[in-house]
Design a protein around this motif. Structure first.
Motif, PDB file in Angstrom:
ATOM      1  N   VAL A  56       0.812  -1.190   0.003  1.00  0.00           N
ATOM      2  CA  VAL A  56      -0.099   0.229  -0.002  1.00  0.00           C
ATOM      3  C   VAL A  56       1.140   1.490  -0.105  1.00  0.00           C
ATOM      4  O   VAL A  56       1.693   1.328   0.624  1.00  0.00           O
ATOM      5  N   GLU A  57       0.575   2.268  -0.984  1.00  0.00           N
ATOM      6  CA  GLU A  57       1.496   3.395  -0.929  1.00  0.00           C
ATOM      7  C   GLU A  57       0.545   4.623  -0.571  1.00  0.00           C
ATOM      8  O   GLU A  57      -0.504   4.775  -0.887  1.00  0.00           O
ATOM      9  N   PHE A  58       1.390   5.391   0.364  1.00  0.00           N
ATOM     10  CA  PHE A  58       0.526   6.730   1.051  1.00  0.00           C
ATOM     11  C   PHE A  58       1.337   7.807   0.326  1.00  0.00           C
ATOM     12  O   PHE A  58       2.563   8.007   0.120  1.00  0.00           O
ATOM     13  N   VAL A  59       0.436   8.856  -0.030  1.00  0.00           N
ATOM     14  CA  VAL A  59       0.843  10.010  -0.938  1.00  0.00           C
ATOM     15  C   VAL A  59       0.325  11.167  -0.167  1.00  0.00           C
ATOM     16  O   VAL A  59      -0.818  11.384   0.059  1.00  0.00           O
ATOM     17  N   GLY A  60       1.369  12.080   0.289  1.00  0.00           N
ATOM     18  CA  GLY A  60       0.926  13.151   1.000  1.00  0.00           C
ATOM     19  C   GLY A  60       1.999  14.221   1.406  1.00  0.00           C
ATOM     20  O   GLY A  60       2.915  14.325   0.823  1.00  0.00           O
ATOM     21  N   ASP A  61       1.549  14.901   2.534  1.00  0.00           N
ATOM     22  CA  ASP A  61       2.457  16.005   2.773  1.00  0.00           C
ATOM     23  C   ASP A  61       3.131  15.684   4.330  1.00  0.00           C
ATOM     24  O   ASP A  61       3.267  14.609   4.491  1.00  0.00           O
ATOM     25  N   SER A  62       3.246  16.660   5.168  1.00  0.00           N
ATOM     26  CA  SER A  62       4.073  16.522   6.371  1.00  0.00           C
ATOM     27  C   SER A  62       3.040  15.635   7.359  1.00  0.00           C
ATOM     28  O   SER A  62       3.465  14.830   8.028  1.00  0.00           O
ATOM     29  N   ILE A  63       1.798  15.421   7.260  1.00  0.00           N
ATOM     30  CA  ILE A  63       0.903  14.818   7.880  1.00  0.00           C
ATOM     31  C   ILE A  63       1.266  13.315   7.745  1.00  0.00           C
ATOM     32  O   ILE A  63       1.357  12.475   8.657  1.00  0.00           O
ATOM     33  N   THR A  64       1.191  12.957   6.296  1.00  0.00           N
ATOM     34  CA  THR A  64       1.668  11.644   6.014  1.00  0.00           C
ATOM     35  C   THR A  64       3.197  11.104   6.385  1.00  0.00           C
ATOM     36  O   THR A  64       3.236   9.908   6.590  1.00  0.00           O
ATOM     37  N   ALA A  65       3.963  12.167   6.328  1.00  0.00           N
ATOM     38  CA  ALA A  65       5.346  11.908   6.678  1.00  0.00           C
ATOM     39  C   ALA A  65       5.596  11.870   8.157  1.00  0.00           C
ATOM     40  O   ALA A  65       6.762  11.454   8.787  1.00  0.00           O
ATOM     41  N   ILE A 119       5.138   8.306  -0.150  1.00  0.00           N
ATOM     42  CA  ILE A 119       5.580   9.259  -0.888  1.00  0.00           C
ATOM     43  C   ILE A 119       5.037  10.519  -0.545  1.00  0.00           C
ATOM     44  O   ILE A 119       4.022  11.236  -1.011  1.00  0.00           O
ATOM     45  N   ALA A 120       5.870  11.103   0.485  1.00  0.00           N
ATOM     46  CA  ALA A 120       5.189  12.130   1.103  1.00  0.00           C
ATOM     47  C   ALA A 120       6.576  13.233   1.752  1.00  0.00           C
ATOM     48  O   ALA A 120       7.570  12.802   1.930  1.00  0.00           O
ATOM     49  N   ARG A 121       6.236  14.465   1.731  1.00  0.00           N
ATOM     50  CA  ARG A 121       7.191  15.420   2.228  1.00  0.00           C
ATOM     51  C   ARG A 121       6.614  16.763   2.705  1.00  0.00           C
ATOM     52  O   ARG A 121       5.521  17.161   2.258  1.00  0.00           O
TER      53      ARG A 121
END
Length: 669
Positions: free
Chosen positions: A159-168, A195-197
């Motif tokens: 499972v791949e998660f794509v996001g920003d600081s919350i996902t990181a 896949i988040a930053r």
């Protein structure tokens, strides 16, 4: 000599033929010699070892260094032998889990890093390594002579998660490992990538990197395309939109970009389920829904909108006011999201039972366990090992009952009411024989200790609430103070043991969480006659066991108070031994808590005072400016002691009166 127009091309042809012949000859010689070109042999622990699995986007092109491009990437393998080391190119912070155990934090390490300072039992073991920060470059493993890596038993689903600081996982103690993405993947029993930053948007605008395009790259920065043949995702979770609004992205532009991004994901992963998550701050909700509808209307039946309304509680589940969940908030998020994904994936995912995370059960993220609790050995029974451990929780309804495995003494406090002592109770203990008023309430429980050992069966098995009631995370102090010592720090001979000891009193007075890493009879130096040495045991989960180590990522102390040396005299510890051990303990505390202020107390009987002061001076001279010696001369009188050694209730209050301002002056209140 003058060259002709044709001489340079002819020379290039000759050079090319020569290179080909050399390569052929080299291959033949290697074949005759039984060698092979520079490739890893299975089992050798090198970067190219096929028994090492890389999860996430790793650049392994050099063959000698593997570099993760996004947060939350990890590697896993199995190995034989009793030890394992990892090669690091330069200073790095990493987590390592062996045999499914806790992720042990290795801070600022470099070179060849020993992940097994205590050798393992002989056999086959598993290893997972993830990087936090620094020079995140994996250069291979070092195993025992004759040992080898083994292909690990890894889940097939991803499972791949794509996001920003919350996902990181920004602002949490362990970052990616504390994020809902990592937790959801673990609960699903799947491999997982993030896949988040921090700061990233969906739409590239005014300096904000847009994940609608950067998602397709090997790293969070740079333009190298990712080779999607390296792995295939079974599910992709998109959590984007929180940052776009601050960069002037209109609703129309956001919806258009989201719709296209979902289409691009579908082209990349033809069979994956795509989940578009409503952002926690409810930004671009209408546009996100519309993008999902557009894909569904185009015939894509595997795109789903996830409504997160009510999943988290304002304040209690957040680190700040900008929408970043705390660790408990991420856990709650994962507990809600995992079943949503699992229901769509069917046999691809095996959602782990949520029983342990149900309201009031040991795994409930709303229950805050303070101190060193074993929460890993069993999902249904949590055990504290040091004095002064406690838990706090908020709950609704009018009654609460505590489930105990065996006979135990404990104290319980509901709301701001009196502390009630429960003597030799077991089974289901009713803490509210007179029902409370309707509304919300708080509960705090701690178990009685005698000489540092828990009296009875100190095992928490859960709470029983009213039908329809639930738990919530009560407001938590932002600081934590750890007190390291012997029976004096335990609170031996006081009316309520740990609760009436100076450490507990100071923590409550300063509005801080507090732990008492203390045991009656303990020394600083482990003596040959069996005296427990806290110089060794400070890093352990259990004061009476050599393993396992305590996972210092579980909490971070802002101050550490050391009160040791009272007992060492009676166990033949020399002044030289004591000073060396004290210096060693100071180094261990500093490694565990890089920013904490450390207070070295003069023992109340004045033992090993020069050696304690010398250890503090050595630490300061060595560059540690956050260590202080505390002179306690004259703090206690004869009326403050139960006997010639142990303070009574009044004596502990006197110590708290003198020591609390010293600590507050350094760390604030």
């Amino acid at each position: 000599m003058q060259t002709t127009p044709h001489s340079t091309p002819l020379r290039r042809v000759r050079h090319a033929l020569s290179a080909v012949l050399t390569a052929v000859l080299t291959a033949c010689l290697l074949s005759l010699a039984g060698g092979s070109p520079a490739q890893a042999a299975p089992g050798d622990g090198s970067v190219s070892d096929p028994d090492i699995g890389y999860v996430g986007r790793w650049d392994v092109g050099s063959g000698t260094a593997a570099v993760p491009g996004w947060t939350g990437a990890y590697l896993q393998t199995a190995f034989t032998g009793t030890t394992v080391k990892v090669r690091a190119r330069d200073a790095v912070n990493l987590y390592a889990s062996i045999d499914g155990g806790p992720d042990v934090f290795h801070a600022g390490v470099r070179g060849t890093v020993n992940l097994t300072p205590t050798p393992l039992s002989a056999g086959t073991h598993t290893l997972r390594i993830s990087y936090r920060s620094g020079d995140t470059v994996f250069q291979g493993l070092v195993l025992d002579a004759g040992a080898r890596t083994v292909s690990p038993d890894t889940p097939s689903g991803l499972v791949e998660f794509v996001g920003d600081s919350i996902t990181a996982g920004a602002l949490t103690d362990r970052l990616a490992l504390d994020s809902y993405a990592w937790k959801t993947g673990e609960r699903l029993g799947m491999r997982h990538t993030q896949i988040a930053r921090a700061g990233y948007c969906l739409v590239a605008r005014s300096g904000c990197t847009g994940l609608s395009t950067q998602f397709f790259k090997t790293a969070s920065t740079g333009s190298q395309d990712w080779d999607f043949s390296r792995y295939r995702a079974d599910a992709v979770v998109v959590n984007l939109g929180t940052n776009d609004i601050g960069h002037g992205v209109s609703g129309t532009a956001f919806q258009s970009a989201y719709t296209k991004f979902l289409g691009d994901l579908r082209a990349t992963y033809p069979d994956a389920h795509l989940f578009a998550v409503q952002t926690l701050k409810k930004r671009y909700v209408t546009e996100t829904r519309a993008a999902v509808s557009a894909r569904a209307n185009a015939g894509d039946a595997r795109v789903h909108y996830v409504d997160t309304t009510g999943w988290l509680t304002d304040g209690a589940d957040y680190e700040d006011g900008n929408g970043h969940p705390n660790e408990a908030g991420h856990t709650k998020f994962a507990n809600r999201l995992a079943p949503v994904i699992g229901a769509r994936l069917g046999s691809t995912a095996t959602v782990k039972s949520a029983e342990a995370a149900a309201p009031g059960r040991p795994g409930d993220p709303n229950i805050k366990f303070v101190g060193r609790w074993d929460t890993r050995s069993s999902s249904t029974a949590y055990t504290p090992y040091w004095a002064g451990a406690y838990y706090r929780v908020g709950f609704t309804g009018r009654t609460v009952q505590l489930k105990q495995r065996g006979t135990i003494d404990f104290w319980a406090r509901i709301d701001d009411g009196p502390v009630k002592f429960y003597d030799d109770v077991r089974g289901t203990v009713n803490l509210t024989p007179s029902p409370l008023s309707a509304g919300t309430h708080t509960l705090q429980v701690n178990y009685q200790v005698v000489a540092g050992s828990y009296r009875g069966d100190a095992v928490f098995q859960g709470l029983f609430l009213d039908s329809g009631a639930t738990t919530f995370a009560p407001p938590a102090p932002g600081r934590l103070i750890e007190f390291v010592g012997d029976s004096i720090t335990v609170g031996t001979t006081t009316s309520q043991n740990a609760r009436t000891a100076y450490g507990w009193l100071i923590g409550e007075r300063l509005g801080a969480e507090h732990t008492q890493v203390a045991q009656g009879g303990a020394c600083l130096v482990a003596a040959a006659d069996g005296c427990v040495g806290l110089e060794q045991q400070f890093t352990r989960l259990n004061p009476n066991a050599a393993t396992p180590d305590w996972d210092f990522s579980r909490y971070r102390a802002d101050a550490v108070v050391i009160n040791l040396g009272t007992n060492d005299v009676g166990h033949g510890v020399s002044s030289t031994q004591f000073q060396a051990a004290y210096s060693s303990l100071l180094r261990k505390v500093r490694a565990a808590y890089p920013q904490a202020w450390i207070f070295a107390l003069e023992t109340f009987r004045g033992r090993y005072v020069p050696q304690t002061e010398a250890a503090v001076r050595a630490a300061v001279d060595g560059g540690d400016s956050r260590v202080s010696f505390v002179d306690t001369t004259g703090w206690l009188g004869s009326g403050d002691l139960t006997d010639s050694v142990h303070p009574n209730d009044q004596g502990h209050r006197v110590i708290a009166d003198r020591l609390a301002p010293v600590i507050a002056a350094r760390i604030g209140t």
